[in-house]
Design an enzyme around this catalytic site. Structure first.
Site, short mmCIF file in Angstrom:
data_model
loop_
_atom_site.label_atom_id
_atom_site.label_comp_id
_atom_site.label_asym_id
_atom_site.label_seq_id
_atom_site.Cartn_x
_atom_site.Cartn_y
_atom_site.Cartn_z
N TYR A 59 0.86 -1.19 0.00
CA TYR A 59 0.00 0.00 0.00
C TYR A 59 0.89 1.24 0.00
O TYR A 59 1.71 1.45 0.92
CB TYR A 59 -0.94 0.04 1.22
CG TYR A 59 -1.96 -1.10 1.25
CD1 TYR A 59 -2.24 -1.88 0.13
CD2 TYR A 59 -2.67 -1.39 2.42
CE1 TYR A 59 -3.17 -2.91 0.17
CE2 TYR A 59 -3.60 -2.42 2.47
CZ TYR A 59 -3.84 -3.18 1.34
OH TYR A 59 -4.76 -4.20 1.39
N1 LIG Z 1 -6.40 -8.50 1.11
C1 LIG Z 1 -6.73 -7.89 0.02
O1 LIG Z 1 -6.45 -8.35 -1.08
C2 LIG Z 1 -7.42 -6.56 0.09
C3 LIG Z 1 -8.00 -6.00 -1.07
C4 LIG Z 1 -8.65 -4.77 -0.93
C5 LIG Z 1 -8.73 -4.15 0.29
N2 LIG Z 1 -8.14 -4.71 1.39
C6 LIG Z 1 -8.26 -4.09 2.74
O2 LIG Z 1 -9.60 -3.74 2.96
C7 LIG Z 1 -9.72 -2.35 3.27
C8 LIG Z 1 -11.03 -1.80 2.76
O3 LIG Z 1 -11.12 -2.00 1.38
P1 LIG Z 1 -11.72 -0.94 0.37
O4 LIG Z 1 -11.31 0.43 0.71
O5 LIG Z 1 -11.45 -1.46 -0.99
O6 LIG Z 1 -13.27 -1.16 0.54
P2 LIG Z 1 -14.60 -0.66 1.18
O7 LIG Z 1 -14.43 -0.40 2.61
O8 LIG Z 1 -15.57 -1.67 0.70
O9 LIG Z 1 -14.93 0.69 0.38
C9 LIG Z 1 -14.29 1.89 0.55
C10 LIG Z 1 -15.06 2.94 -0.23
O10 LIG Z 1 -16.34 3.14 0.38
C11 LIG Z 1 -16.53 4.51 0.67
N3 LIG Z 1 -17.22 4.64 1.96
C12 LIG Z 1 -16.89 4.09 3.13
N4 LIG Z 1 -17.79 4.41 4.09
C13 LIG Z 1 -18.71 5.20 3.50
C14 LIG Z 1 -19.87 5.86 3.95
N5 LIG Z 1 -20.27 5.77 5.21
N6 LIG Z 1 -20.58 6.61 3.07
C15 LIG Z 1 -20.16 6.73 1.78
N7 LIG Z 1 -19.07 6.12 1.29
C16 LIG Z 1 -18.34 5.36 2.14
C17 LIG Z 1 -15.14 5.09 0.78
O11 LIG Z 1 -15.21 6.46 0.46
P3 LIG Z 1 -14.58 7.58 1.44
O12 LIG Z 1 -13.11 7.40 1.33
O13 LIG Z 1 -15.10 8.84 0.86
O14 LIG Z 1 -15.11 7.28 2.80
C18 LIG Z 1 -14.36 4.28 -0.25
O15 LIG Z 1 -14.49 4.83 -1.53
C19 LIG Z 1 -8.44 -1.74 2.67
O16 LIG Z 1 -8.08 -0.52 3.28
C20 LIG Z 1 -7.43 -2.82 2.91
O17 LIG Z 1 -6.95 -2.74 4.23
C21 LIG Z 1 -7.50 -5.91 1.31
#
Ligand SMILES: NC(=O)c1ccc[n+]([C@@H]2O[C@H](COP(=O)([O-])OP(=O)(O)OC[C@H]3O[C@@H](n4cnc5c(N)ncnc54)[C@H](OP(=O)(O)O)[C@@H]3O)[C@@H](O)[C@H]2O)c1
Length: 324
Positions: A59
């Site tokens: 990251y």
């Molecule tokens: N192991 C793996 O392969 C892998 C892959 C992907 C991710 N990850 C981990 O999972 C974590 C989360 O993944 P992710 O960021 O892809 O997914 P997510 O949590 O499903 O989605 C994040 C998105 O949702 C929006 N969001 C969150 N809360 C919100 C709310 N209350 N209202 C409106 N929009 C909202 C965020 O926008 P805002 O920024 O505007 O809040 C962002 O664009 C990562 O940080 C990482 O640690 C791991």
């Protein structure tokens, strides 16, 4: 904030884990926050009782770990649980990627340096490495535990047969066992329910789903999915099959239930995951204090069995995505 123990360990983690892929450097991805803005979110998370943070060496090419380490340095480290990962490319050199002994030992040292820690709590393999025998990876991880470099080892997206092989190999050879699975699971991507989640349940492995909000797809009406900077530019939001199967209808049902309950769509989507017995703690990604607060409030939303079936009903199987 409620806490749960991760899998069959005695380690307590908050019901919401803060994903740190959005922290580090905007040079890596335009929607990633730099250090000062990231600090505000991480500090608020700690105020709200979140004690579990997930990052990875890849990251922001290490910047996410560095920023997290800097912020946590101002708190009692013994009270925080830090998870990081290894596998992805940290350079073009073939030994700066994958799960060989050489790559893991080097990357773990580099991660600990950036995090400013002697021991990380959970060290996870980010993907399966076809080039390295699983025995070599497991022996290296076992040594890392013996050497006090990590307390627990975990895994992330892979086929269930690979994970079953890894668990059986560690049992057979008396090596440290994976205590957690970090996999792709949300209301519009449920393929993990076929094999991986029942396996984790049977083996008492903790589950910490990534992209629980489908990278933002479940946080706003589907026609507005490109309304944010990340929504506009993040390819994976479009590569994952969120709009396939019954995705669009599920998105509409999340909107409907959120309006009925006077809460946000993101909160309904998270509440659904939190009602699943096999989930320990979803890893939420956000760049906004308000959205972080939404996630924490979602832990208090109760859904009835009929709400859950209504949300789930339109789902149709989709192609595997996340470790394909
Ligand atoms: N192991 C793996 O392969 C892998 C892959 C992907 C991710 N990850 C981990 O999972 C974590 C989360 O993944 P992710 O960021 O892809 O997914 P997510 O949590 O499903 O989605 C994040 C998105 O949702 C929006 N969001 C969150 N809360 C919100 C709310 N209350 N209202 C409106 N929009 C909202 C965020 O926008 P805002 O920024 O505007 O809040 C962002 O664009 C990562 O940080 C990482 O640690 C791991």
């Amino acid at each position: 904030m409620e806490y749960t123990t991760l899998g069959n360990t005695g380690m307590s983690v908050s019901e919401i884990c803060l994903g740190c892929m959005s922290f580090g450097s905007s040079d890596w991805r335009p929607w990633v926050l730099d250090e000062e803005e990231s600090r505000e979110i991480i500090e608020r998370a700690i105020d709200l009782g979140i004690n579990f943070f997930d990052t990875a060496n890849v990251y922001s090419m290490g910047e996410s770990e560095r920023v997290l380490g800097n912020v946590l340095d101002e708190y009692d480290r013994d009270e925080q649980v830090v998870a990081t990962k290894v596998f992805g490319e940290m350079g073009e050199d073939p030994n700066r990627q994958g799960l060989s002994r050489k790559a893991i030992e080097q990357e773990l040292e580099n991660s600990l340096d950036r995090l400013g820690m002697d021991t990380v709590d959970l060290y996870q393999i980010h993907r399966w490495d076809d080039e390295t025998p699983i025995e070599e990876t497991l022996e290296t991880l076992d040594d890392a535990v013996r050497r006090g470099k990590t307390r627990y080892v975990g895994a992330s997206s892979m086929w269930a047969h690979q994970f079953a092989d890894a668990l059986a190999t560690s049992d057979h050879r008396n090596l440290e066992r994976f205590v957690s699975m970090q996999n792709h699971y949300n209301l519009v991507y449920r393929e993990e329910e076929r094999e991986m989640l029942p396996l984790c349940e049977k083996e008492d492995v903790g589950v910490m789903p990534w992209s629980p909000l489908a990278r933002g797809y479940l946080t706003r009406p589907h026609e507005d999915v490109d309304a944010t900077e990340r929504g506009e530019s993040e390819e994976r939001l479009y590569d994952h099959p969120y709009r396939e199967g019954g995705g669009a209808e599920i998105n509409e049902r999340v909107q409907e239930l959120a309006a009925e309950r006077g809460v946000k769509m993101a909160q309904i989507a998270l509440a659904w995951l939190l009602h699943k017995d096999w989930v320990d703690t979803p890893i939420v990604g956000t760049t906004s204090v308000e959205h972080l607060e939404d996630a924490v409030e979602a832990t208090e939303i109760s859904l009835s069995a009929s709400d859950i079936s209504y949300l789930e009903e339109p789902y149709e199987p989709v192609r595997v995505s996340g470790h394909e």
